[in-house]
Design an enzyme around this catalytic site. Sequence first.
Site, short mmCIF file in Angstrom:
data_model
loop_
_atom_site.label_atom_id
_atom_site.label_comp_id
_atom_site.label_asym_id
_atom_site.label_seq_id
_atom_site.Cartn_x
_atom_site.Cartn_y
_atom_site.Cartn_z
N LYS A 83 83.86 63.55 -35.43
CA LYS A 83 84.61 64.74 -35.85
C LYS A 83 86.07 64.34 -36.04
O LYS A 83 86.71 63.79 -35.12
CB LYS A 83 84.49 65.80 -34.76
CG LYS A 83 84.70 67.21 -35.22
CD LYS A 83 84.34 68.14 -34.06
CE LYS A 83 84.47 69.59 -34.42
NZ LYS A 83 84.43 70.44 -33.22
C1 E4P Z 1 83.49 73.74 -33.55
O1 E4P Z 1 83.29 72.68 -34.07
C2 E4P Z 1 84.84 74.25 -33.24
O2 E4P Z 1 85.54 73.34 -32.46
C3 E4P Z 1 84.74 75.59 -32.56
O3 E4P Z 1 83.77 76.38 -33.21
C4 E4P Z 1 86.07 76.29 -32.44
O4 E4P Z 1 85.85 77.60 -31.96
P1 E4P Z 1 87.03 78.51 -31.40
O5 E4P Z 1 87.93 78.89 -32.53
O6 E4P Z 1 86.33 79.69 -30.81
O7 E4P Z 1 87.76 77.67 -30.37
#
Ligand code: E4P
Length: 214
Positions: A83
């Site tokens: 990522k």
């Molecule tokens: C997923 O890859 C993201 O890091 C996550 O969905 C972020 O979610 P949030 O905005 O609720 O922290």
Amino acid sequence: MKIFLDTAEISQIRSLNELGIIDGVTTNPSIIAKSGRKFQDVIAEICSIVEGPVSAEVIATTRNEMLTEALELVKIAANVCIKLPTTLEGIHTCNALSNKGIMVNMTLCFSAQQALLVAKAGASFVSPFIGRLDDIGHDGLSLIAEIREIYNNYEFQTEILAASARNSYHFTQCAKIGADVITIPPSLVESFIKHPLTDKGLEIFANDWKLTQK
Ligand code: E4P
């Protein structure tokens, strides 16, 4: 639509995975910090439970450091998906990794332009953040629809991974728009299983069945 779990909670991943409805897991540094465990250990354990992609986010911000970090992370398991942030350095690293056949999830995507560029750089997934856009008065779901249209126009193979999804409306709308994947917390998946009319109907059937046994 594939469902990824947005968590590092091992017991929840294990129990929902047993239902056969989970296609992968996403983590981020904030999610893993909550576990209180070592980053690499958590990723390794999740990868041993789930067959699909498990996103592990790099911390470095420059291309050389990102590449070094990513090449260490992919050694953890074959289903690790790197990522990377949607920045200039991140896109450069995405291109380098995808040329090596390594799965990449481009995160913190907040515009259709960013989504188009990461697709060209060979990303396996793009993660537009619905909830965080809604939080600042924008429409996160419109971004998912825009990216869907653009990717369809050019037949980009990058999968739209709807992230930062917070409720059942986000879930059903993403499915209607045609997001390839949605990542959600386990509590949301569990809440979707339950319906008061299912419980009530079950109670009625159970009572009526007793009448047939007299
Ligand atoms: C997923 O890859 C993201 O890091 C996550 O969905 C972020 O979610 P949030 O905005 O609720 O922290």
